[in-house]
Motif scaffolding. Structure first.
Motif, PDB file in Angstrom:
ATOM      1  N   ASP A 167       0.806  -1.234   0.000  1.00 22.40           N
ATOM      2  CA  ASP A 167       0.000   0.000   0.000  1.00 22.40           C
ATOM      3  C   ASP A 167       0.832   1.274   0.000  1.00 22.40           C
ATOM      4  O   ASP A 167       0.355   2.337   0.413  1.00 22.40           O
ATOM      5  CB  ASP A 167      -0.958   0.021   1.204  1.00 22.40           C
ATOM      6  CG  ASP A 167      -1.975  -1.116   1.152  1.00 22.40           C
ATOM      7  OD1 ASP A 167      -2.359  -1.497   0.027  1.00 22.40           O
ATOM      8  OD2 ASP A 167      -2.362  -1.624   2.219  1.00 22.40           O
ATOM      9  N   GLN A 168       2.096   1.194  -0.454  1.00 16.58           N
ATOM     10  CA  GLN A 168       2.884   2.411  -0.595  1.00 16.58           C
ATOM     11  C   GLN A 168       2.360   3.235  -1.770  1.00 16.58           C
ATOM     12  O   GLN A 168       1.505   2.767  -2.528  1.00 16.58           O
ATOM     13  CB  GLN A 168       4.371   2.079  -0.789  1.00 16.58           C
ATOM     14  CG  GLN A 168       4.716   1.430  -2.121  1.00 16.58           C
ATOM     15  CD  GLN A 168       4.573  -0.080  -2.113  1.00 16.58           C
ATOM     16  OE1 GLN A 168       3.953  -0.654  -1.226  1.00 16.58           O
ATOM     17  NE2 GLN A 168       5.164  -0.733  -3.111  1.00 16.58           N
ATOM     18  N   LEU A 169       2.846   4.443  -1.943  1.00 13.71           N
ATOM     19  CA  LEU A 169       2.317   5.349  -2.959  1.00 13.71           C
ATOM     20  C   LEU A 169       2.377   4.751  -4.355  1.00 13.71           C
ATOM     21  O   LEU A 169       1.385   4.715  -5.087  1.00 13.71           O
ATOM     22  CB  LEU A 169       3.077   6.682  -2.925  1.00 13.71           C
ATOM     23  CG  LEU A 169       2.686   7.695  -4.005  1.00 13.71           C
ATOM     24  CD1 LEU A 169       1.241   8.145  -3.810  1.00 13.71           C
ATOM     25  CD2 LEU A 169       3.628   8.892  -3.987  1.00 13.71           C
ATOM     26  N   GLY A 170       3.553   4.307  -4.767  1.00 14.37           N
ATOM     27  CA  GLY A 170       3.737   3.789  -6.119  1.00 14.37           C
ATOM     28  C   GLY A 170       4.574   2.526  -6.128  1.00 14.37           C
ATOM     29  O   GLY A 170       4.979   2.015  -5.090  1.00 14.37           O
ATOM     30  N   MET A 171       4.814   1.995  -7.320  1.00 18.12           N
ATOM     31  CA  MET A 171       5.589   0.756  -7.482  1.00 18.12           C
ATOM     32  C   MET A 171       5.006  -0.366  -6.627  1.00 18.12           C
ATOM     33  O   MET A 171       5.710  -1.163  -6.021  1.00 18.12           O
ATOM     34  CB  MET A 171       7.066   0.979  -7.115  1.00 18.12           C
ATOM     35  CG  MET A 171       7.828   1.865  -8.070  1.00 18.12           C
ATOM     36  SD  MET A 171       9.508   2.210  -7.500  1.00 18.12           S
ATOM     37  CE  MET A 171      10.189   0.548  -7.346  1.00 18.12           C
ATOM     38  N   ARG A 172       3.696  -0.453  -6.601  1.00 15.71           N
ATOM     39  CA  ARG A 172       3.038  -1.402  -5.708  1.00 15.71           C
ATOM     40  C   ARG A 172       3.209  -2.849  -6.146  1.00 15.71           C
ATOM     41  O   ARG A 172       2.985  -3.757  -5.350  1.00 15.71           O
ATOM     42  CB  ARG A 172       1.552  -1.059  -5.588  1.00 15.71           C
ATOM     43  CG  ARG A 172       1.311   0.256  -4.849  1.00 15.71           C
ATOM     44  CD  ARG A 172      -0.171   0.508  -4.662  1.00 15.71           C
ATOM     45  NE  ARG A 172      -0.396   1.718  -3.871  1.00 15.71           N
ATOM     46  CZ  ARG A 172      -1.608   2.162  -3.542  1.00 15.71           C
ATOM     47  NH1 ARG A 172      -2.681   1.497  -3.929  1.00 15.71           N
ATOM     48  NH2 ARG A 172      -1.736   3.264  -2.829  1.00 15.71           N
ATOM     49  N   GLY A 173       3.576  -3.058  -7.386  1.00 20.75           N
ATOM     50  CA  GLY A 173       3.793  -4.424  -7.851  1.00 20.75           C
ATOM     51  C   GLY A 173       5.208  -4.913  -7.646  1.00 20.75           C
ATOM     52  O   GLY A 173       5.498  -6.090  -7.891  1.00 20.75           O
ATOM     53  N   ALA A 174       6.111  -4.026  -7.193  1.00 19.96           N
ATOM     54  CA  ALA A 174       7.550  -4.326  -7.186  1.00 19.96           C
ATOM     55  C   ALA A 174       8.023  -5.031  -5.927  1.00 19.96           C
ATOM     56  O   ALA A 174       9.221  -5.039  -5.634  1.00 19.96           O
ATOM     57  CB  ALA A 174       8.351  -3.041  -7.413  1.00 19.96           C
ATOM     58  N   ARG A 175       7.111  -5.609  -5.176  1.00 17.37           N
ATOM     59  CA  ARG A 175       7.410  -6.486  -4.046  1.00 17.37           C
ATOM     60  C   ARG A 175       8.446  -5.895  -3.102  1.00 17.37           C
ATOM     61  O   ARG A 175       9.438  -6.539  -2.721  1.00 17.37           O
ATOM     62  CB  ARG A 175       7.846  -7.861  -4.547  1.00 17.37           C
ATOM     63  CG  ARG A 175       6.877  -8.527  -5.512  1.00 17.37           C
ATOM     64  CD  ARG A 175       5.486  -8.729  -4.927  1.00 17.37           C
ATOM     65  NE  ARG A 175       5.513  -9.663  -3.811  1.00 17.37           N
ATOM     66  CZ  ARG A 175       5.388 -10.987  -3.964  1.00 17.37           C
ATOM     67  NH1 ARG A 175       5.231 -11.512  -5.178  1.00 17.37           N
ATOM     68  NH2 ARG A 175       5.410 -11.765  -2.910  1.00 17.37           N
ATOM     69  N   LEU A 176       8.219  -4.637  -2.709  1.00 15.90           N
ATOM     70  CA  LEU A 176       9.132  -3.956  -1.795  1.00 15.90           C
ATOM     71  C   LEU A 176       9.120  -4.623  -0.426  1.00 15.90           C
ATOM     72  O   LEU A 176       8.126  -5.229  -0.012  1.00 15.90           O
ATOM     73  CB  LEU A 176       8.746  -2.487  -1.637  1.00 15.90           C
ATOM     74  CG  LEU A 176       9.366  -1.505  -2.626  1.00 15.90           C
ATOM     75  CD1 LEU A 176       8.868  -1.749  -4.032  1.00 15.90           C
ATOM     76  CD2 LEU A 176       9.074  -0.070  -2.207  1.00 15.90           C
ATOM     77  N   ALA A 177      10.248  -4.492   0.294  1.00 13.83           N
ATOM     78  CA  ALA A 177      10.343  -5.056   1.634  1.00 13.83           C
ATOM     79  C   ALA A 177      11.368  -4.285   2.445  1.00 13.83           C
ATOM     80  O   ALA A 177      12.282  -3.667   1.895  1.00 13.83           O
ATOM     81  CB  ALA A 177      10.728  -6.535   1.578  1.00 13.83           C
ATOM     82  N   HIS A 178      11.189  -4.315   3.765  1.00 12.80           N
ATOM     83  CA  HIS A 178      12.233  -3.900   4.692  1.00 12.80           C
ATOM     84  C   HIS A 178      12.975  -5.167   5.116  1.00 12.80           C
ATOM     85  O   HIS A 178      12.347  -6.202   5.386  1.00 12.80           O
ATOM     86  CB  HIS A 178      11.630  -3.217   5.924  1.00 12.80           C
ATOM     87  CG  HIS A 178      10.778  -2.023   5.621  1.00 12.80           C
ATOM     88  ND1 HIS A 178      11.052  -1.157   4.582  1.00 12.80           N
ATOM     89  CD2 HIS A 178       9.654  -1.547   6.226  1.00 12.80           C
ATOM     90  CE1 HIS A 178      10.147  -0.204   4.558  1.00 12.80           C
ATOM     91  NE2 HIS A 178       9.285  -0.418   5.547  1.00 12.80           N
ATOM     92  N   LEU A 179      14.287  -5.089   5.156  1.00 12.87           N
ATOM     93  CA  LEU A 179      15.104  -6.264   5.473  1.00 12.87           C
ATOM     94  C   LEU A 179      15.919  -6.011   6.737  1.00 12.87           C
ATOM     95  O   LEU A 179      16.541  -4.957   6.874  1.00 12.87           O
ATOM     96  CB  LEU A 179      16.061  -6.585   4.319  1.00 12.87           C
ATOM     97  CG  LEU A 179      15.443  -6.750   2.921  1.00 12.87           C
ATOM     98  CD1 LEU A 179      16.545  -7.054   1.904  1.00 12.87           C
ATOM     99  CD2 LEU A 179      14.377  -7.837   2.916  1.00 12.87           C
ATOM    100  N   THR A 180      15.920  -6.989   7.628  1.00 11.05           N
ATOM    101  CA  THR A 180      16.724  -6.915   8.845  1.00 11.05           C
ATOM    102  C   THR A 180      17.739  -8.056   8.824  1.00 11.05           C
ATOM    103  O   THR A 180      17.376  -9.216   8.621  1.00 11.05           O
ATOM    104  CB  THR A 180      15.858  -7.026  10.109  1.00 11.05           C
ATOM    105  OG1 THR A 180      14.910  -5.950  10.116  1.00 11.05           O
ATOM    106  CG2 THR A 180      16.722  -6.936  11.359  1.00 11.05           C
ATOM    107  N   PHE A 181      19.002  -7.700   9.036  1.00 10.49           N
ATOM    108  CA  PHE A 181      20.082  -8.688   9.084  1.00 10.49           C
ATOM    109  C   PHE A 181      20.623  -8.736  10.510  1.00 10.49           C
ATOM    110  O   PHE A 181      21.000  -7.710  11.074  1.00 10.49           O
ATOM    111  CB  PHE A 181      21.198  -8.322   8.114  1.00 10.49           C
ATOM    112  CG  PHE A 181      20.733  -8.198   6.681  1.00 10.49           C
ATOM    113  CD1 PHE A 181      20.566  -9.326   5.896  1.00 10.49           C
ATOM    114  CD2 PHE A 181      20.445  -6.950   6.130  1.00 10.49           C
ATOM    115  CE1 PHE A 181      20.118  -9.216   4.580  1.00 10.49           C
ATOM    116  CE2 PHE A 181      20.012  -6.832   4.822  1.00 10.49           C
ATOM    117  CZ  PHE A 181      19.847  -7.980   4.044  1.00 10.49           C
ATOM    118  N   ASP A 182      20.659  -9.926  11.076  1.00  4.85           N
ATOM    119  CA  ASP A 182      21.143 -10.125  12.438  1.00  4.85           C
ATOM    120  C   ASP A 182      22.271 -11.152  12.402  1.00  4.85           C
ATOM    121  O   ASP A 182      22.036 -12.352  12.490  1.00  4.85           O
ATOM    122  CB  ASP A 182      20.007 -10.593  13.342  1.00  4.85           C
ATOM    123  CG  ASP A 182      20.431 -10.745  14.808  1.00  4.85           C
ATOM    124  OD1 ASP A 182      21.563 -10.319  15.137  1.00  4.85           O
ATOM    125  OD2 ASP A 182      19.635 -11.284  15.592  1.00  4.85           O
ATOM    126  N   ALA A 183      23.485 -10.646  12.225  1.00  5.15           N
ATOM    127  CA  ALA A 183      24.666 -11.505  12.105  1.00  5.15           C
ATOM    128  C   ALA A 183      24.493 -12.543  11.005  1.00  5.15           C
ATOM    129  O   ALA A 183      24.878 -13.715  11.158  1.00  5.15           O
ATOM    130  CB  ALA A 183      24.985 -12.176  13.440  1.00  5.15           C
TER     131      ALA A 183
END
Length: 376
Positions: free
Chosen positions: A180-196
């Protein structure tokens, strides 16, 4: 029908749905079959050896249909270009065929909460020495991060900025899809967290200290270039939709196209689109000719094309009226997408500063040259 035409038709039919549900993974394989993933990489690695002009015009074709499909083209291409430029022969052989063949989905993870257009604030850390390193940090707004098998992650180490390929199927990696972001809604956006998360030393690109200035620079330059062309495709599509509507639509007994104000809007849009395409063509020529100004003309092309996409999509929605606001309308979708294009891969304000500095530097160089001539 060619495989590229088949891809474009499928995207045209699915783009509105993808805007709601996200692009399905299977499209990556379809794009690979069409020969567009990493098309500018060498043939021996599965690419087509395409020059900058052909690569750009393909981005425009994809952009005219679906921004998210063009984003797939951009992200796979920029990761492949970065590996090809800074990777070892072993890294090229290991990664590039999978990227160009669609077996691997890639992403670039640079943005953080404290590092957007200015990436000097990156806090993600690579630690350890020897054959295995580890990465910890949180990356935001990663295009195709929800599908990626491997992510090019930029961070810091005791030896300076580092860029490395991090494999996603392992402990210590958390994927948070964005919707539900403004645009590029099909581009499978994500926030990524790396823990070691584990990073073999063989996955590091270039040498320590080159992660931001060289490795990431290559990725962003390639990204800006294909985004620029993609925006021209968006802008031309919006102009065509607006012109067709004005030609066919009547109010009473008068066509919209018979109003002077409507023709003026179409004229302004045509100039915006033609100007953006001209700058993209110049950038393509500079890149193919390996001109030292290629980096700058690419910035100019992306700036002008994103602005043209914003302006023409806004005018198209206004001219289409309720139809432009309806679910699934292409101009309405591009109106949202275009604003994002003015932010990613360097916000418009950063581009304006870069271009202004070039203008002032040119004045200084001209005066210095004139002074040398007068002294001689």
């Amino acid at each position: 029908m060619s495989r590229l035409e088949s891809l474009l038709r499928r995207a045209a039919e699915g783009a509105a749905e993808w805007d709601s549900t996200g692009m399905p993974r299977e499209i990556i394989a379809v794009a690979a079959e069409a020969g567009v993933l990493g098309m500018d990489r060498p043939v021996r690695y599965g690419g087509r050896g395409a020059d900058a002009s052909a690569t750009g015009r393909t981005a425009a074709e994809l952009g005219a249909v679906c921004t998210s499909l063009r984003s797939l083209f951009t992200v796979q291409g920029l990761v492949a270009a970065t590996i090809d430029r800074w990777g070892t022969p072993e890294q090229r052989t290991h990664w590039l065929p999978g990227l160009t063949g669609g077996e691997l989905a890639a992403a670039l993870a640079a943005t953080e909460s404290g590092a957007g257009s200015d990436l000097s604030g990156i806090s993600t850390r690579f630690t350890g020495t020897g054959p295995e390193r580890h990465v910890s940090g949180r990356k935001l707004w990663v295009t195709f991060g929800a599908l990626a098998d491997v992510v090019l992650v930029v961070g810091r180490s005791d030896d300076g900025p580092v860029a490395a390929l991090v494999e996603m199927d392992q402990p210590g990696v958390q994927v948070e899809p964005v919707t539900d972001q403004l645009g590029m809604r099909g581009a499978r956006l994500a926030h990524l967290t790396f823990d070691a998360a584990r990073v073999p030393a063989g996955n590091i690109l270039g040498r320590a200290g080159f992660g931001l200035s060289h490795v990431l620079g290559t990725a962003l330059d390639h990204g800006r270039y294909t985004i620029a062309w993609g925006c021209t495709g968006m802008a031309r599509a919006c102009l065509n939709d607006a012109a067709a509507h004005a030609y066919d639509r009547t109010q009473g007994d008068v066509r919209l196209a018979d109003h002077q104000s409507v023709r003026a809007v179409l004229g302004r849009s045509w100039v915006d689109v033609a100007g953006a395409e001209a700058l993209c063509t110049r950038a393509a020529g500079d890149r193919d000719d390996r001109e030292p100004t290629a980096h700058l003309t690419t910035i100019a092309a992306k700036y002008a094309a994103a602005r043209a996409a914003c302006a023409t999509s806004e005018r198209a929605v206004q001219m289409l009226g309720a139809a432009g606001c309806a679910p699934g309308n292409r101009a309405g979708r591009f109106y949202r997408d275009a604003k994002v294009m003015q932010i990613i891969e360097g916000a418009r304000e950063i581009a304006e500063q870069d271009l202004g500095e070039f203008v002032l530097r040119s004045v200084g160089e001209s005066r210095a040259a004139a002074a040398l001539v007068s002294e001689s």
